[in-house]
Design an enzyme around this catalytic site. Sequence first.
Site, mmCIF file in Angstrom:
data_model
loop_
_atom_site.group_PDB
_atom_site.id
_atom_site.type_symbol
_atom_site.label_atom_id
_atom_site.label_comp_id
_atom_site.label_asym_id
_atom_site.label_seq_id
_atom_site.Cartn_x
_atom_site.Cartn_y
_atom_site.Cartn_z
ATOM 1 N N ARG A 16 13.521 -2.524 38.516
ATOM 2 C CA ARG A 16 12.826 -1.238 38.564
ATOM 3 C C ARG A 16 13.739 -0.122 39.078
ATOM 4 N NH1 ARG A 16 7.492 -1.123 38.378
ATOM 5 N NH2 ARG A 16 7.989 1.025 37.840
ATOM 6 N N GLU B 63 22.796 -8.968 32.201
ATOM 7 C CA GLU B 63 22.130 -10.200 32.640
ATOM 8 C C GLU B 63 22.553 -11.385 31.786
ATOM 9 O OE1 GLU B 63 17.846 -9.910 32.859
ATOM 10 O OE2 GLU B 63 17.660 -11.856 33.850
ATOM 11 N N SER C 207 22.167 -14.345 29.406
ATOM 12 C CA SER C 207 21.238 -14.394 28.272
ATOM 13 C C SER C 207 20.683 -15.802 28.079
ATOM 14 C CB SER C 207 21.941 -13.940 26.993
ATOM 15 O OG SER C 207 21.098 -14.209 25.893
ATOM 16 N N GLN D 151 11.414 -7.152 40.220
ATOM 17 C CA GLN D 151 11.288 -6.045 41.189
ATOM 18 C C GLN D 151 12.591 -5.232 41.209
ATOM 19 O OE1 GLN D 151 10.195 -7.904 44.943
ATOM 20 N NE2 GLN D 151 8.056 -8.010 44.333
ATOM 21 N N LEU E 37 26.997 4.439 45.631
ATOM 22 C CA LEU E 37 26.559 4.243 47.016
ATOM 23 C C LEU E 37 25.248 4.969 47.329
ATOM 24 C CD1 LEU E 37 27.101 3.147 49.872
ATOM 25 C CD2 LEU E 37 28.639 5.086 50.249
ATOM 26 N N ARG F 110 12.583 -20.804 26.253
ATOM 27 C CA ARG F 110 12.611 -20.278 27.631
ATOM 28 C C ARG F 110 11.253 -19.743 28.094
ATOM 29 N NH1 ARG F 110 15.427 -14.314 27.310
ATOM 30 N NH2 ARG F 110 14.439 -13.675 25.390
ATOM 31 N N ARG G 172 16.363 1.987 38.419
ATOM 32 C CA ARG G 172 16.945 2.322 37.124
ATOM 33 C C ARG G 172 18.333 2.912 37.202
ATOM 34 N NH1 ARG G 172 11.921 6.067 36.408
ATOM 35 N NH2 ARG G 172 12.325 6.070 38.650
ATOM 36 N N ARG H 40 14.058 -1.716 49.783
ATOM 37 C CA ARG H 40 13.924 -3.174 49.678
ATOM 38 C C ARG H 40 14.308 -3.933 50.952
ATOM 39 N NH1 ARG H 40 10.417 -3.772 45.523
ATOM 40 N NH2 ARG H 40 11.083 -2.557 43.731
HETATM 41 C C1 LIG Z 1 7.218 -2.019 48.626
HETATM 42 C C2 LIG Z 1 7.204 -1.680 47.162
HETATM 43 C C3 LIG Z 1 6.089 -1.937 46.397
HETATM 44 C C4 LIG Z 1 6.068 -1.618 45.026
HETATM 45 N N1 LIG Z 1 4.958 -1.912 44.279
HETATM 46 C C5 LIG Z 1 4.946 -1.633 42.949
HETATM 47 C C6 LIG Z 1 3.818 -1.942 42.139
HETATM 48 O O1 LIG Z 1 2.808 -2.450 42.617
HETATM 49 N N2 LIG Z 1 3.864 -1.666 40.808
HETATM 50 C C7 LIG Z 1 4.965 -1.079 40.233
HETATM 51 O O2 LIG Z 1 4.958 -0.831 39.025
HETATM 52 N N3 LIG Z 1 6.043 -0.770 40.973
HETATM 53 C C8 LIG Z 1 6.078 -1.038 42.308
HETATM 54 N N4 LIG Z 1 7.192 -0.746 43.056
HETATM 55 C C9 LIG Z 1 8.356 -0.155 42.373
HETATM 56 C C10 LIG Z 1 8.493 1.369 42.691
HETATM 57 O O3 LIG Z 1 7.383 2.077 42.214
HETATM 58 C C11 LIG Z 1 9.794 1.896 42.062
HETATM 59 O O4 LIG Z 1 9.720 1.734 40.662
HETATM 60 C C12 LIG Z 1 11.016 1.190 42.560
HETATM 61 O O5 LIG Z 1 10.996 1.085 43.961
HETATM 62 C C13 LIG Z 1 12.274 1.936 42.124
HETATM 63 O O6 LIG Z 1 12.333 3.137 42.846
HETATM 64 P P1 LIG Z 1 12.992 4.459 42.258
HETATM 65 O O7 LIG Z 1 12.324 4.843 40.977
HETATM 66 O O8 LIG Z 1 12.995 5.475 43.346
HETATM 67 O O9 LIG Z 1 14.508 3.943 41.994
HETATM 68 P P2 LIG Z 1 15.506 4.297 40.810
HETATM 69 O O10 LIG Z 1 14.956 3.874 39.507
HETATM 70 O O11 LIG Z 1 16.851 3.718 41.217
HETATM 71 O O12 LIG Z 1 15.608 5.832 40.827
HETATM 72 C C14 LIG Z 1 16.215 6.519 41.928
HETATM 73 C C15 LIG Z 1 15.725 7.947 41.906
HETATM 74 O O13 LIG Z 1 16.192 8.569 40.697
HETATM 75 C C16 LIG Z 1 15.183 9.433 40.191
HETATM 76 N N5 LIG Z 1 14.797 8.959 38.858
HETATM 77 C C17 LIG Z 1 15.230 7.840 38.214
HETATM 78 N N6 LIG Z 1 14.690 7.769 36.985
HETATM 79 C C18 LIG Z 1 13.898 8.851 36.842
HETATM 80 C C19 LIG Z 1 13.047 9.344 35.813
HETATM 81 N N7 LIG Z 1 12.939 8.720 34.644
HETATM 82 N N8 LIG Z 1 12.364 10.471 36.037
HETATM 83 C C20 LIG Z 1 12.467 11.138 37.196
HETATM 84 N N9 LIG Z 1 13.249 10.746 38.224
HETATM 85 C C21 LIG Z 1 13.946 9.612 38.045
HETATM 86 C C22 LIG Z 1 14.032 9.410 41.177
HETATM 87 O O14 LIG Z 1 14.217 10.426 42.122
HETATM 88 C C23 LIG Z 1 14.210 8.074 41.880
HETATM 89 O O15 LIG Z 1 13.643 8.012 43.183
HETATM 90 C C24 LIG Z 1 7.216 -1.030 44.420
HETATM 91 C C25 LIG Z 1 8.336 -0.763 45.207
HETATM 92 C C26 LIG Z 1 8.358 -1.079 46.554
HETATM 93 C C27 LIG Z 1 9.589 -0.800 47.374
#
Ligand SMILES: Cc1cc2nc3c(=O)[nH]c(=O)nc-3n(C[C@H](O)[C@H](O)[C@H](O)COP(=O)(O)OP(=O)(O)OC[C@H]3O[C@@H](n4cnc5c(N)ncnc54)[C@H](O)[C@@H]3O)c2cc1C
Length: 307
Positions: free
Chosen positions: A105, A113, A115, A102, A215, A198, A107, A225
Site C-alpha cells: 500500500r 516481486e 514471480s 499491507q 529516505l 498458486r 506506493r 508501520r
Molecule cells: C494502522 C494502519 C491501518 C490501516 N488500515 C487500512 C484498512 O483497513 N484498509 C485499507 O485499505 N488500508 C489501510 N491502511 C493503509 C493506509 O490507508 C495507507 O494506504 C498506507 O498506510 C500507505 O500510506 P500512504 O498512502 O501515506 O503511503 P504512500 O503510498 O507511500 O504515499 C506517501 C504519501 O504520498 C502521497 N501520495 C501517494 N500517492 C498519492 C496519490 N495517488 N494521491 C495523492 N497523494 C498521494 C500522500 O501524501 C501519501 O501520504 C492502514 C494503514 C495503517 C498504518
Amino acid sequence: MTQEGNFPHEEHSTKRAISPDLEKILYNKIPLLDHGFIRVVDYMGNDSAIVQAARVSYGQGTKQVSQDKGLINYLMKHRHTTPFEMCEIKVHVKLPIFVARQWIRHRTANVNEHSARYSILDKEFYLPDPAHISAQSKNNKQGREQNILSTQEIKATLDILKSNSEQCYENYEKLLNLDQTGHLLDETKQGIARELARINLTLNYYTQWYWKIDLHNLLHFISLRADPHAQYEIRVYAEALLDVVKLWVPYVYESFMEYRIHAASLSRSQVEALKKMIDPAKFSEQEANLNIRELEELKRFFAKKQE
Ligand SMILES: Cc1cc2nc3c(=O)[nH]c(=O)nc-3n(C[C@H](O)[C@H](O)[C@H](O)COP(=O)(O)OP(=O)(O)OC[C@H]3O[C@@H](n4cnc5c(N)ncnc54)[C@H](O)[C@@H]3O)c2cc1C
C-alpha cells in the site's frame, strides 16, 4: 549468497559518499519472524547528502558537525522534506503474503516481486510465536488483546495453521504435478500452470521482493508501520528498518526520534485541555531540560489563546 554489483570477497573503492556503519551490514540477512528477513543490497547518500542538498552546495558540503545536525533537525522539524529524498536504499525482503499486502500500500517505492507464475514457491509458511497468538481486541477492531488465551487454545490454533498450510502445499504440488524441487509426481498427468496452482496457497506463505525507496518515504513507512497500531508482523520489519536508518544516517535517526517517533500530534480539544491545566509562567528552565529557544516556543504556544 549473491552480492549485487559485487562478487564475493571483492572489495571496491569509490568516490561516492558512504555510510561506514551501514557498509558493515551490507548484504547480511537480518532474520525476522520464522523465515523472513531484510538485507540491504544497495544505498545512495548519507547524512551529508541531505545537508549538501539543503545548502545546494558542492563537494562534501559539510560545515561543523553541530551545524549539520542543527540543519537536519531544522528540516525534520519544519517538514522541509525534499532534501531527505536525496538518499535512497534498496532492500531484499522476505515476508509473508499477508504482510506484503499491507506493505504494498506504500506506493512511493519501486518493487520487484518473486514471480509465482514463473517459479515454484518454497514450502515456507509463517506460524506465529505462541506469545503473539491472542484474542480479538475488544476496543480496537484492528488489534489483538493482551494474551488471555489458554495454552490449549494456542496449541490448537497452531495445529490448525500448520496442518492447513501443509495440506495446501501438498495439494499445490498435486496441482502442479511436481514436487517443490521440480520432480514429476505422476507421469500420466500434465499438471496445471504455476499461475493457477498458486491460488490454493494460504496468506501465510512467504514471498520475496526487492524494495527501493527514498529516505523521506522510508521514514513515512516506518512512522506508520513501527507504530503500536500497526500489526505486529509488519511492525517487526519496520523496526528492523529503523535500526538500518540508525546505521545509515545517524543524525537523521536522532532527529526522526525527536521530532516524529517520540513527538505527538494533538487535537484542538487536547490542546485546549492542556492549556487549562498548564500555566506557562511556571515553566522553569532547569526542570524543562530544553534549550532557551525551545522553552520560549513552548511558553508562547501555551500562552496563545485558541482562535
Ligand atoms: C494502522 C494502519 C491501518 C490501516 N488500515 C487500512 C484498512 O483497513 N484498509 C485499507 O485499505 N488500508 C489501510 N491502511 C493503509 C493506509 O490507508 C495507507 O494506504 C498506507 O498506510 C500507505 O500510506 P500512504 O498512502 O501515506 O503511503 P504512500 O503510498 O507511500 O504515499 C506517501 C504519501 O504520498 C502521497 N501520495 C501517494 N500517492 C498519492 C496519490 N495517488 N494521491 C495523492 N497523494 C498521494 C500522500 O501524501 C501519501 O501520504 C492502514 C494503514 C495503517 C498504518
